[in-house]
Design an enzyme around this catalytic site. Structure first.
Site, PDB file in Angstrom:
ATOM      1  N   GLU A 114      33.349  55.622  35.725  1.00 54.80           N
ATOM      2  CA  GLU A 114      32.146  54.837  35.431  1.00 54.80           C
ATOM      3  C   GLU A 114      32.108  53.638  36.350  1.00 54.80           C
ATOM      4  O   GLU A 114      33.123  53.298  36.953  1.00 54.80           O
ATOM      5  CB  GLU A 114      32.217  54.279  33.983  1.00 54.80           C
ATOM      6  CG  GLU A 114      32.311  55.344  32.950  1.00 54.80           C
ATOM      7  CD  GLU A 114      32.610  54.778  31.553  1.00 54.80           C
ATOM      8  OE1 GLU A 114      32.611  53.538  31.377  1.00 54.80           O
ATOM      9  OE2 GLU A 114      32.852  55.589  30.661  1.00 54.80           O
ATOM     10  N   LYS A 116      31.981  49.602  36.952  1.00 52.13           N
ATOM     11  CA  LYS A 116      32.447  48.427  36.206  1.00 52.13           C
ATOM     12  C   LYS A 116      31.382  47.340  36.365  1.00 52.13           C
ATOM     13  O   LYS A 116      31.232  46.755  37.433  1.00 52.13           O
ATOM     14  CB  LYS A 116      33.803  47.958  36.731  1.00 52.13           C
ATOM     15  CG  LYS A 116      34.387  46.838  35.904  1.00 52.13           C
ATOM     16  CD  LYS A 116      35.832  46.598  36.251  1.00 52.13           C
ATOM     17  CE  LYS A 116      36.473  45.601  35.307  1.00 52.13           C
ATOM     18  NZ  LYS A 116      35.799  44.305  35.252  1.00 52.13           N
ATOM     19  N   ASP A 118      29.378  43.894  36.039  1.00 53.38           N
ATOM     20  CA  ASP A 118      29.851  42.510  36.085  1.00 53.38           C
ATOM     21  C   ASP A 118      28.947  41.629  35.225  1.00 53.38           C
ATOM     22  O   ASP A 118      27.952  41.087  35.703  1.00 53.38           O
ATOM     23  CB  ASP A 118      29.829  42.053  37.550  1.00 53.38           C
ATOM     24  CG  ASP A 118      30.692  40.827  37.756  1.00 53.38           C
ATOM     25  OD1 ASP A 118      31.393  40.435  36.814  1.00 53.38           O
ATOM     26  OD2 ASP A 118      30.655  40.273  38.867  1.00 53.38           O
ATOM     27  N   TYR A 225      29.225  50.952  26.995  1.00 57.96           N
ATOM     28  CA  TYR A 225      30.282  51.758  27.625  1.00 57.96           C
ATOM     29  C   TYR A 225      31.341  52.276  26.653  1.00 57.96           C
ATOM     30  O   TYR A 225      32.324  52.882  27.075  1.00 57.96           O
ATOM     31  CB  TYR A 225      30.961  51.003  28.764  1.00 57.96           C
ATOM     32  CG  TYR A 225      31.502  49.629  28.393  1.00 57.96           C
ATOM     33  CD1 TYR A 225      32.514  49.477  27.470  1.00 57.96           C
ATOM     34  CD2 TYR A 225      30.990  48.490  28.986  1.00 57.96           C
ATOM     35  CE1 TYR A 225      33.015  48.238  27.123  1.00 57.96           C
ATOM     36  CE2 TYR A 225      31.482  47.239  28.655  1.00 57.96           C
ATOM     37  CZ  TYR A 225      32.487  47.115  27.727  1.00 57.96           C
ATOM     38  OH  TYR A 225      32.971  45.892  27.391  1.00 57.96           O
ATOM     39  N   LYS A 314      39.267  47.985  41.418  1.00 60.35           N
ATOM     40  CA  LYS A 314      38.359  46.930  41.868  1.00 60.35           C
ATOM     41  C   LYS A 314      37.956  47.116  43.327  1.00 60.35           C
ATOM     42  O   LYS A 314      38.759  47.558  44.142  1.00 60.35           O
ATOM     43  CB  LYS A 314      39.038  45.552  41.708  1.00 60.35           C
ATOM     44  CG  LYS A 314      39.400  45.185  40.281  1.00 60.35           C
ATOM     45  CD  LYS A 314      38.200  44.899  39.427  1.00 60.35           C
ATOM     46  CE  LYS A 314      37.802  43.455  39.342  1.00 60.35           C
ATOM     47  NZ  LYS A 314      38.770  42.494  38.932  1.00 60.35           N
ATOM     48  N   CYS A 408      45.012   6.667  53.022  1.00 58.58           N
ATOM     49  CA  CYS A 408      44.272   7.336  51.950  1.00 58.58           C
ATOM     50  C   CYS A 408      42.771   7.086  52.145  1.00 58.58           C
ATOM     51  O   CYS A 408      42.354   5.942  52.310  1.00 58.58           O
ATOM     52  CB  CYS A 408      44.728   6.784  50.600  1.00 58.58           C
ATOM     53  SG  CYS A 408      43.647   7.287  49.261  1.00 58.58           S
ATOM     54  N   CYS A 411      41.601   4.507  49.268  1.00 60.65           N
ATOM     55  CA  CYS A 411      42.034   3.109  49.113  1.00 60.65           C
ATOM     56  C   CYS A 411      42.696   2.542  50.368  1.00 60.65           C
ATOM     57  O   CYS A 411      43.174   1.408  50.345  1.00 60.65           O
ATOM     58  CB  CYS A 411      43.002   2.991  47.934  1.00 60.65           C
ATOM     59  SG  CYS A 411      44.547   3.855  48.233  1.00 60.65           S
ATOM     60  N   CYS A 426      48.987   9.855  48.217  1.00 64.73           N
ATOM     61  CA  CYS A 426      48.702   8.419  48.176  1.00 64.73           C
ATOM     62  C   CYS A 426      49.503   7.929  46.984  1.00 64.73           C
ATOM     63  O   CYS A 426      49.334   8.448  45.871  1.00 64.73           O
ATOM     64  CB  CYS A 426      47.210   8.203  47.924  1.00 64.73           C
ATOM     65  SG  CYS A 426      46.851   6.544  47.359  1.00 64.73           S
ATOM     66  N   CYS A 431      44.820   3.406  43.264  1.00 69.05           N
ATOM     67  CA  CYS A 431      43.848   4.100  44.132  1.00 69.05           C
ATOM     68  C   CYS A 431      42.641   4.552  43.290  1.00 69.05           C
ATOM     69  O   CYS A 431      42.804   5.248  42.291  1.00 69.05           O
ATOM     70  CB  CYS A 431      44.530   5.303  44.778  1.00 69.05           C
ATOM     71  SG  CYS A 431      43.377   6.420  45.563  1.00 69.05           S
TER      72      CYS A 431
HETATM   73  S1  IVH Z   1      35.883  49.669  28.952  1.00 68.38           S
HETATM   74  C1  IVH Z   1      39.462  49.243  26.435  1.00 68.38           C
HETATM   75  N1  IVH Z   1      34.029  50.174  30.701  1.00 68.38           N
HETATM   76  O1  IVH Z   1      35.470  44.944  32.010  1.00 68.38           O
HETATM   77  C2  IVH Z   1      38.525  49.255  27.546  1.00 68.38           C
HETATM   78  N2  IVH Z   1      34.711  47.931  30.424  1.00 68.38           N
HETATM   79  O2  IVH Z   1      38.159  43.921  32.474  1.00 68.38           O
HETATM   80  C3  IVH Z   1      37.492  48.232  27.387  1.00 68.38           C
HETATM   81  N3  IVH Z   1      33.526  46.328  31.828  1.00 68.38           N
HETATM   82  O3  IVH Z   1      35.978  43.551  28.838  1.00 68.38           O
HETATM   83  C4  IVH Z   1      36.514  48.144  28.402  1.00 68.38           C
HETATM   84  N4  IVH Z   1      32.225  47.767  32.832  1.00 68.38           N
HETATM   85  O4  IVH Z   1      33.601  43.606  29.767  1.00 68.38           O
HETATM   86  C5  IVH Z   1      34.786  49.228  30.132  1.00 68.38           C
HETATM   87  N5  IVH Z   1      32.395  50.760  32.238  1.00 68.38           N
HETATM   88  C6  IVH Z   1      33.117  49.815  31.638  1.00 68.38           C
HETATM   89  C7  IVH Z   1      33.006  48.464  31.967  1.00 68.38           C
HETATM   90  C8  IVH Z   1      33.830  47.545  31.335  1.00 68.38           C
HETATM   91  C9  IVH Z   1      32.547  46.494  32.713  1.00 68.38           C
HETATM   92  C10 IVH Z   1      34.162  45.036  31.491  1.00 68.38           C
HETATM   93  C11 IVH Z   1      34.281  44.770  30.023  1.00 68.38           C
HETATM   94  C12 IVH Z   1      35.745  44.537  29.782  1.00 68.38           C
HETATM   95  C13 IVH Z   1      36.215  44.147  31.142  1.00 68.38           C
HETATM   96  C14 IVH Z   1      37.683  44.417  31.293  1.00 68.38           C
END
Ligand code: IVH
Length: 666
Positions: A114, A116, A118, A225, A314, A408, A411, A426, A431
């Site tokens: 999936e 991730k 933000d 999610y 990441k 510095c 001062c 310093c 200061c």
């Molecule tokens: S699963 C036990 N799925 O990432 C697993 N988290 O670093 C719980 N997040 O707190 C999270 N996209 O806020 C999961 N597809 C995704 C996600 C996701 C973003 C965030 C979420 C979590 C944080 C963990």
């Protein structure tokens, strides 16, 4: 090495990391570089991995997120909202995969890849089909109640099809779509309002509003999610089937998820989205890989704050090039001269970067960074922007080598360099910049917590010569405060009562507030637990201090040198004479029988009191404290990142309360 010496090393690393965490997250005043911080963190992680019996829930490696804010009512999550472990390359990914294959005794199982997202993690509870509670993750155990704000999101149904006596906890990420983020920010600028720095802050700031009408006007959306606890809901066997079902119930499920069953496919998915992430209308900072079968997830379980059955891969940090216009120097509260770069403003990952830390002079020399250079800048997630180095091909000959000033900048005193420290200092205790930063620290939440005394007011008080030392705060008069710009009768009275109130803070707050190098809240707590009053610290030598777990040589030396300085002794005497609490354990323990017959267990990291303080509070009010949860336990006091006692208490239906709720009982 003996267990004892390893434990000592671990404790010392934990204290240092806590100290730098506070600098970084609360004071925005980091003395070390991110890579130095990562080195300390990894050192601690490695030691803990090698000696798992020495891991404690209080360790910075075990903590999730930040504690919930006081303005919101608290929600105890039905089951912890966990974090995710990270990998950064294919080798680490393979290591994760072979570890879980070994544990599952299987090397061909389905996983779901999936994106991730933000944004901000939320939990949404439906009872008997109706949305009853929405909350933020908070510290993973206790979140902030934002039910009415969650209800304003158009993709969150208020009702779902469900039977009586059912409950489902739905987990997702609230985010701000990029096109709407840009138009919303433009609008704000036109209205003369400060624009939000990135879509994630917009999501977080918009959702954590006390007034849901404000949230309703903000451009927010949500991706679901996963789920937490369920009661009386048809349970699917896999994560992907559950998401399909949630989709059929009207939830927004991201379309880019994919079932795969090999590391190669994960690497392909990752490579594809690393390229394509910019084509999406929302920010992502990596991908998440989850074992699909719930049965297999249960076999794998979780370690501390992270499940073993899921991992985040990441994206590499974003790098940009911009011009370094000037090198400035900040004088920190300890007197360290911290060089920083003034940059031609540049947007990196939705944030406009104008300044970046240059760590120290040695680092500038090593990287050969010059004024007028074009430099590589990197920013990833929450991390302070880093200057990686100059773009040598872009040099024109107009670049100037930077040299450290000899005086510095605040001062004009001569500056010093100690042989064992990369920083220049310093050492003038008068200061102005140093003093201003020291005062900002002194009044901050983890120290004397003087509300209503912001940086502007501190500056005016210093400029009008009303404050020359922190102790002067306690001698300010009504007439002096009201004479400051912007102060009226009410605000003056409020500030005076905040200052007066702060005199009663526990001793560890005062010790933290003194700003002794390397002495953050953990060490202050430890010291205050082991002394009767602050003057006991004058008597402690290095060997007595290093005998405490968590205090190494560096911290001990810093404490000794602080308490051997005559001016510091004088200032502490003044605090005492002005009525500031200098005694440990002086608070709350009014003797009573209010808790008679009640048995308590404590778990997790407590925010405002130490465990032993709570023990004595409970005992002196007639209650009993035991170490394990059982049928006779009446209350479990749960701090952040609790351990198995939390789950046991849930199973046994024991009342779970926060620290604050215990104090309210008294
Ligand atoms: S699963 C036990 N799925 O990432 C697993 N988290 O670093 C719980 N997040 O707190 C999270 N996209 O806020 C999961 N597809 C995704 C996600 C996701 C973003 C965030 C979420 C979590 C944080 C963990």
């Amino acid at each position: 090495m003996t267990d004892e010496s390893i434990n000592k090393q671990i404790d010392s690393l934990r204290s240092l990391i806590e100290f730098y965490n506070i600098q970084y997250y609360q004071l925005n005043d980091s003395e070390i570089s991110d890579s130095e911080y990562d080195k300390l963190f990894n050192e601690l992680k490695t030691l803990e991995d090698l000696h798992p019996h020495l891991v404690s829930p209080q360790s910075p490696t075990q903590k999730v997120g930040s504690p919930p804010l006081d303005q919101f009512a608290k929600v105890n999550h039905k089951s912890p909202m966990l974090s995710l472990g990270n990998v950064f390359d294919n080798e680490q990914l393979e290591a994760w995969y072979s570890r879980i294959s070994r544990l599952l005794d299987d090397d061909s199982f389905e996983m779901q890849c999936e994106l991730k997202f933000d944004g901000l993690a939320v939990s949404i509870i439906y009872e008997n089909g109706s949305l009853t509670t929405g909350s933020t993750r908070g510290n993973g155990i206790i979140g902030e109640n934002i039910t009415n704000n969650i209800k304003t999101l158009k993709n969150v149904p208020h009702n779902i099809k469900s039977s009586n006596n059912s409950l489902i906890d739905i987990r997702g990420e609230v985010y701000c779509p990029l096109d709407q983020f840009h138009s919303f920010n433009k609008q704000r600028e036109l209205q003369g309002l400060q624009p939000y720095s990135n879509p994630r802050n917009t999501a977080s700031g918009s959702l954590r509003q006390l007034d849901p009408e404000i949230t309703a006007k903000r451009p927010l959306d949500i991706f679901i999610y996963g789920i937490g606890t369920t009661i009386g809901i048809h349970e699917y066997e896999t994560h992907s089937e559950t998401l399909d079902w949630l989709k059929s119930q009207g939830f927004n499920i991201n379309e880019h998820r994919k079932i795969i069953n090999s590391v190669v496919e994960i690497a392909d998915y990752y490579a594809y989205w690393t390229e394509m992430r910019n084509s999406l209308n929302y920010d992502t900072d990596g991908i998440v890989i989850k074992v699909d079968s719930y049965q297999k997830q249960n076999v794998l379980g979780a370690v501390a704050r992270e499940p073993r059955w899921a991992i985040a891969y990441k994206y590499p940090a974003k790098t940009e090039i911009t011009k370094l216009i000037q090198i400035g120097i900040n004088v920190g509260r300890t007197g360290s001269l911290n060089p920083f770069a003034e940059l031609d403003p540049i947007a990196i990952g939705g944030v406009t970067v104008k300044n970046a830390t240059l760590h120290n002079y040695e680092d500038i020399q090593k990287k050969d960074i010059r004024v007028n250079d074009f430099v590589y800048i990197r920013r990833s997630g929450d991390v302070i922007p880093q200057i990686l180095g100059p773009v040598l091909e872009k040099r024109t000959g107009n670049e100037q080598v930077f040299t450290m000033p000899t005086e510095c900048p605040s001062c004009n005193s001569q500056i010093y360099k100690y042989s064992d420290d990369v920083n220049y200092y310093c050492i003038n205790s008068e200061c102005p910049d140093q003093f201003e930063n020291h005062l900002i620290h002194f009044v901050s939440k983890n120290c004397m917590d003087i509300r209503g005394l912001g940086e502007e007011t501190i500056r005016s008080l210093i400029n009008s010569k009303l404050l020359n030392t922190p102790a002067d705060l306690y001698e300010l008069t009504f007439d002096q405060i009201i004479s400051l710009e912007g102060f009226k009768q009410l605000s003056t009275n409020n500030l005076i009562s905040s200052i007066q109130e702060s005199k009663q803070r526990p001793l560890y707050s005062l010790i933290s507030a003194l700003g002794i190098k390397f002495v953050g809240s953990e060490v202050s707590n430890l010291l205050s637990r082991n002394i009767n009053n602050i003057f006991d610290l004058f008597e402690m030598n290095e060997s007595k201090l290093t005998a405490f777990p968590g205090i190494g040589e560096k911290i001990a030396l810093s404490i000794c040198s602080y308490f051997s300085n005559d001016n510091n002794i004088y200032q502490i005497t003044r605090f005492r004479d002005l009525g500031v609490n200098i005694y440990s354990n002086n608070t709350i323990e009014n003797q009573s029988n209010i808790l008679l017959g009640l048995t308590f267990v404590i778990t997790g990291r407590l925010e405002n009191h130490t465990r032993s303080e709570f023990e004595s509070i409970i005992n002196s009010n007639g209650g009993k404290i035991t170490s394990n949860v059982s049928n006779v336990t009446n209350f479990l006091i749960a701090g952040a990142d609790p351990g198995s006692k939390f789950t046991k208490a849930k199973e046994l239906n024991v009342n779970i309360i926060t620290e604050q709720e215990l104090l309210e009982m008294l």
